[in-house]
Design a protein around this motif. Structure first.
Motif, PDB file in Angstrom:
ATOM      1  N   MET A 307      22.400 -16.445 -40.565  1.00  0.00           N
ATOM      2  CA  MET A 307      23.718 -17.085 -40.600  1.00  0.00           C
ATOM      3  C   MET A 307      24.200 -17.252 -42.040  1.00  0.00           C
ATOM      4  O   MET A 307      25.390 -17.083 -42.328  1.00  0.00           O
ATOM      5  CB  MET A 307      23.652 -18.454 -39.920  1.00  0.00           C
ATOM      6  CG  MET A 307      23.272 -18.419 -38.447  1.00  0.00           C
ATOM      7  SD  MET A 307      24.555 -17.715 -37.398  1.00  0.00           S
ATOM      8  CE  MET A 307      25.754 -19.040 -37.424  1.00  0.00           C
ATOM      9  N   TRP A 308      23.287 -17.545 -42.936  1.00  0.00           N
ATOM     10  CA  TRP A 308      23.653 -17.767 -44.334  1.00  0.00           C
ATOM     11  C   TRP A 308      24.116 -16.493 -45.031  1.00  0.00           C
ATOM     12  O   TRP A 308      24.784 -16.550 -46.062  1.00  0.00           O
ATOM     13  CB  TRP A 308      22.489 -18.372 -45.102  1.00  0.00           C
ATOM     14  CG  TRP A 308      22.083 -19.741 -44.623  1.00  0.00           C
ATOM     15  CD1 TRP A 308      22.706 -20.508 -43.677  1.00  0.00           C
ATOM     16  CD2 TRP A 308      20.945 -20.493 -45.064  1.00  0.00           C
ATOM     17  NE1 TRP A 308      22.026 -21.690 -43.495  1.00  0.00           N
ATOM     18  CE2 TRP A 308      20.946 -21.723 -44.328  1.00  0.00           C
ATOM     19  CE3 TRP A 308      19.929 -20.271 -45.981  1.00  0.00           C
ATOM     20  CZ2 TRP A 308      19.969 -22.696 -44.514  1.00  0.00           C
ATOM     21  CZ3 TRP A 308      18.962 -21.249 -46.165  1.00  0.00           C
ATOM     22  CH2 TRP A 308      18.982 -22.450 -45.436  1.00  0.00           C
ATOM     23  N   CYS A 309      23.754 -15.344 -44.480  1.00  0.00           N
ATOM     24  CA  CYS A 309      24.198 -14.079 -45.082  1.00  0.00           C
ATOM     25  C   CYS A 309      25.726 -13.993 -45.145  1.00  0.00           C
ATOM     26  O   CYS A 309      26.280 -13.287 -45.993  1.00  0.00           O
ATOM     27  CB  CYS A 309      23.665 -12.888 -44.284  1.00  0.00           C
ATOM     28  SG  CYS A 309      21.896 -12.595 -44.452  1.00  0.00           S
ATOM     29  N   ASP A 310      26.389 -14.708 -44.248  1.00  0.00           N
ATOM     30  CA  ASP A 310      27.857 -14.654 -44.196  1.00  0.00           C
ATOM     31  C   ASP A 310      28.520 -15.814 -44.934  1.00  0.00           C
ATOM     32  O   ASP A 310      29.733 -15.998 -44.835  1.00  0.00           O
ATOM     33  CB  ASP A 310      28.319 -14.664 -42.733  1.00  0.00           C
ATOM     34  CG  ASP A 310      27.858 -13.419 -41.987  1.00  0.00           C
ATOM     35  OD1 ASP A 310      27.800 -12.348 -42.621  1.00  0.00           O
ATOM     36  OD2 ASP A 310      27.548 -13.530 -40.785  1.00  0.00           O
ATOM     37  N   GLU A 314      28.218 -16.425 -52.918  1.00  0.00           N
ATOM     38  CA  GLU A 314      27.557 -15.128 -53.104  1.00  0.00           C
ATOM     39  C   GLU A 314      26.053 -15.263 -53.330  1.00  0.00           C
ATOM     40  O   GLU A 314      25.271 -14.409 -52.900  1.00  0.00           O
ATOM     41  CB  GLU A 314      28.196 -14.389 -54.287  1.00  0.00           C
ATOM     42  CG  GLU A 314      29.625 -13.935 -54.017  1.00  0.00           C
ATOM     43  CD  GLU A 314      30.204 -13.150 -55.186  1.00  0.00           C
ATOM     44  OE1 GLU A 314      29.478 -12.946 -56.180  1.00  0.00           O
ATOM     45  OE2 GLU A 314      31.381 -12.763 -55.104  1.00  0.00           O
ATOM     46  N   THR A 315      25.645 -16.324 -54.003  1.00  0.00           N
ATOM     47  CA  THR A 315      24.215 -16.480 -54.294  1.00  0.00           C
ATOM     48  C   THR A 315      23.427 -16.764 -53.026  1.00  0.00           C
ATOM     49  O   THR A 315      22.379 -16.156 -52.780  1.00  0.00           O
ATOM     50  CB  THR A 315      23.995 -17.602 -55.324  1.00  0.00           C
ATOM     51  OG1 THR A 315      24.700 -17.271 -56.524  1.00  0.00           O
ATOM     52  CG2 THR A 315      22.523 -17.772 -55.636  1.00  0.00           C
ATOM     53  N   LYS A 321      19.975 -12.254 -47.827  1.00  0.00           N
ATOM     54  CA  LYS A 321      19.838 -10.826 -47.539  1.00  0.00           C
ATOM     55  C   LYS A 321      18.585 -10.251 -48.187  1.00  0.00           C
ATOM     56  O   LYS A 321      17.891  -9.425 -47.593  1.00  0.00           O
ATOM     57  CB  LYS A 321      21.070 -10.070 -48.033  1.00  0.00           C
ATOM     58  CG  LYS A 321      22.333 -10.380 -47.237  1.00  0.00           C
ATOM     59  CD  LYS A 321      23.565  -9.756 -47.868  1.00  0.00           C
ATOM     60  CE  LYS A 321      24.828 -10.096 -47.097  1.00  0.00           C
ATOM     61  NZ  LYS A 321      26.047  -9.574 -47.757  1.00  0.00           N
ATOM     62  N   ARG A 322      18.289 -10.677 -49.412  1.00  0.00           N
ATOM     63  CA  ARG A 322      17.082 -10.191 -50.091  1.00  0.00           C
ATOM     64  C   ARG A 322      15.830 -10.566 -49.297  1.00  0.00           C
ATOM     65  O   ARG A 322      14.901  -9.760 -49.177  1.00  0.00           O
ATOM     66  CB  ARG A 322      17.000 -10.755 -51.510  1.00  0.00           C
ATOM     67  CG  ARG A 322      17.941 -10.099 -52.517  1.00  0.00           C
ATOM     68  CD  ARG A 322      17.872 -10.798 -53.868  1.00  0.00           C
ATOM     69  NE  ARG A 322      18.823 -10.223 -54.813  1.00  0.00           N
ATOM     70  CZ  ARG A 322      18.521  -9.305 -55.741  1.00  0.00           C
ATOM     71  NH1 ARG A 322      17.271  -8.870 -55.845  1.00  0.00           N
ATOM     72  NH2 ARG A 322      19.446  -8.836 -56.552  1.00  0.00           N
ATOM     73  N   PHE A 323      15.814 -11.786 -48.757  1.00  0.00           N
ATOM     74  CA  PHE A 323      14.622 -12.202 -48.014  1.00  0.00           C
ATOM     75  C   PHE A 323      14.522 -11.466 -46.681  1.00  0.00           C
ATOM     76  O   PHE A 323      13.459 -10.908 -46.354  1.00  0.00           O
ATOM     77  CB  PHE A 323      14.643 -13.712 -47.772  1.00  0.00           C
ATOM     78  CG  PHE A 323      13.389 -14.208 -47.105  1.00  0.00           C
ATOM     79  CD1 PHE A 323      12.209 -14.332 -47.827  1.00  0.00           C
ATOM     80  CD2 PHE A 323      13.369 -14.519 -45.756  1.00  0.00           C
ATOM     81  CE1 PHE A 323      11.038 -14.762 -47.217  1.00  0.00           C
ATOM     82  CE2 PHE A 323      12.210 -14.952 -45.131  1.00  0.00           C
ATOM     83  CZ  PHE A 323      11.042 -15.074 -45.873  1.00  0.00           C
ATOM     84  N   LEU A 324      15.588 -11.437 -45.922  1.00  0.00           N
ATOM     85  CA  LEU A 324      15.531 -10.811 -44.599  1.00  0.00           C
ATOM     86  C   LEU A 324      15.301  -9.306 -44.690  1.00  0.00           C
ATOM     87  O   LEU A 324      14.657  -8.715 -43.811  1.00  0.00           O
ATOM     88  CB  LEU A 324      16.826 -11.091 -43.837  1.00  0.00           C
ATOM     89  CG  LEU A 324      17.048 -12.537 -43.383  1.00  0.00           C
ATOM     90  CD1 LEU A 324      18.428 -12.675 -42.753  1.00  0.00           C
ATOM     91  CD2 LEU A 324      15.971 -12.977 -42.395  1.00  0.00           C
TER      92      LEU A 324
END
Length: 451
Positions: A307-310, A314-315, A321-324
């Motif tokens: 959910m936080w990807c959206d 930006e950070t 995204k880097r983790f997932l």
């Protein structure tokens, strides 16, 4: 005559098929009921190895399977002690099989308080999995407590005292928690199996042949010293090659910075987190309860990261995204004192590219003490491994083994500086000179002073 719950055995033993121990045998109704308790079933949803599965793709096993494995090794030890070293045969050093059930329950439940991505989560939100283990066992509101309390009054507190090492019978305590215990023996074998490595393998059958009780705890007969040596070396190798793997630590750094940044961002926009990640809000507010803790697992956090990807920030979006998507930070070894000025120079270059170094760099330190002898003045002294001579004399392992002596008392590991991988792969013409300068600092995995 009605059989008490404490002594109630299953009509036919329950068998759990296991890739490490083949059969895990459950004979007591209490143990089966504990396995079926919702707090224990939650462990299916928590990985044993955390971020290490990003490096070793097979390492997806859970704390549920590990806990069953610790139970099984403890059960086998109890069988050996009762068969060969009962208190009837040896009133001074023998094993009282009345201690079996408390030992089995403590073995099964020793990790029940672990949370999602346990150690990283703990460091950020100041939780403590050992305290949560005790709370789950002793809180009247948990299914686990209600099952244990049916055994006898005060039994949950007995089980908890084994985990806190306050239980008076040190044979039981050391069976679960010592430098060679059922917990460590299972996780080494299990983690080696699922990561596809051979470092953690050792001769469990031989160790169980040479283990024996004495009045102050557990020891091993001298003729089994080489099997114990093998175990110590296997543990050392697993830490160096698997648990401290640089890529796993790179993912751990991403996770650490992601959760810290979310904690910071929550103060500015709590509505977003209340809407997208409600089960995490009590931890962001520092108001969590045991009930809140038991609702979290790896899958809950991963769904929140999605959910936080959206998120418009930006950070937060980038770190999620880097983790997932498995985009770990790159790393290089450094030496404290010697390399700090060079690290500061490297950070300045990273900032010129546009990265916030507080978020996209880190110093990660991972060290382990493979074996330690008893040192009463140490901050956290360990129970040393004792060998028993034929005449009953006890001798500390490192005094007998030159191999263990070489590892004893010294920590092993390294310190690493983590930075965005793009600093080594980026080819943006605008910053080519900066990238080249940065890469001059790194040679053969170590920081070097550029020419």
């Amino acid at each position: 005559m009605e059989i008490s719950y404490k002594h109630q055995l299953l009509p036919i033993e329950k068998v759990f098929k296991d890739p490490v121990h083949n059969d895990i045998q459950v004979q007591h109704q209490v143990i089966l009921d504990l396995i079926n308790a919702k707090e224990f079933q939650r462990l299916r949803r928590i990985k044993q190895l955390g971020t290490a599965s990003f490096t070793f793709h097979g390492g997806e096993h859970s704390r549920f399977s590990h806990s069953l494995g610790v139970y099984e090794i403890t059960r086998q030890i109890c069988d050996i002690f009762e068969r060969n070293f009962s208190i009837e045969k040896d009133p001074i050093d023998g094993w009282n099989d009345e201690e079996r059930l408390v030992a089995l329950c403590a073995a099964l439940l020793h990790d029940v308080g672990h949370g999602p991505y346990s150690h990283t989560f703990e460091a950020i939100f100041s939780t403590n999995h050992e305290q949560f283990t005790v709370d789950i066992i002793t809180s009247p509101f948990t299914e686990i407590y209600q099952i244990l309390n049916k055994v006898e009054d005060g039994f949950p507190q007995k089980v908890a005292s084994v985990i806190t090492k306050q239980y008076p019978n040190q044979q039981v305590v050391q069976m679960i928690s010592s430098q060679i215990d059922a917990d460590r023996m299972d996780y080494l074998l299990r983690d080696a199996y699922f990561t596809g490595t051979q470092y953690g393998t050792f001769d469990l059958t031989r160790i169980l042949r040479v283990i024996r009780p004495y009045n102050k705890g557990i020891c091993f007969t001298t003729n089994g010293m080489h099997a114990v040596e093998d175990y110590i070396v296997s543990r050392y190798q697993m830490y160096m090659q698997v648990y401290f793997h640089p890529v796993s630590r790179g993912m751990e750094v991403i996770l650490d910075h992601l959760l810290k940044y979310a904690e910071q961002l929550f103060k500015e926009s709590p509505d977003f987190f209340e809407r997208t990640s409600p089960l995490l809000v009590p931890f962001l507010e520092k108001s969590e309860t045991l009930s809140d803790y038991l609702k979290l697992d790896d899958h809950v956090l991963n769904s929140y990261f999605m959910m936080w990807c959206d998120h418009p920030d930006e950070t937060l979006s980038d770190l999620s995204k880097r983790f997932l998507n498995r985009k770990p930070l790159k790393s290089v070894k450094f030496v404290t004192g010697k390399d700090e000025p060079l690290i500061e120079d490297m950070k300045q270059l990273i900032e010129k590219i546009g990265y916030d170094t507080a978020i996209y760099t880190a110093i990660n330190t991972s060290f382990d003490l493979p074996y330690d002898f008893y040192r009463p003045n140490a901050v956290s002294s360990r129970t040393q491994i004792e060998l028993m001579e034929y005449d009953g004399t006890l001798i500390e392992l490192s005094k007998q083994s030159s191999l263990v002596r070489a590892l004893a008392g010294e920590i092993h590991g390294d310190e690493r500086f983590y930075f965005p991988k793009e600093m080594l792969t980026q080819s943006d013409n605008l910053f080519n000179d900066i990238y080249r300068m940065f890469q001059c600092y790194i040679h053969n995995g170590k920081i070097t002073k550029p020419n």
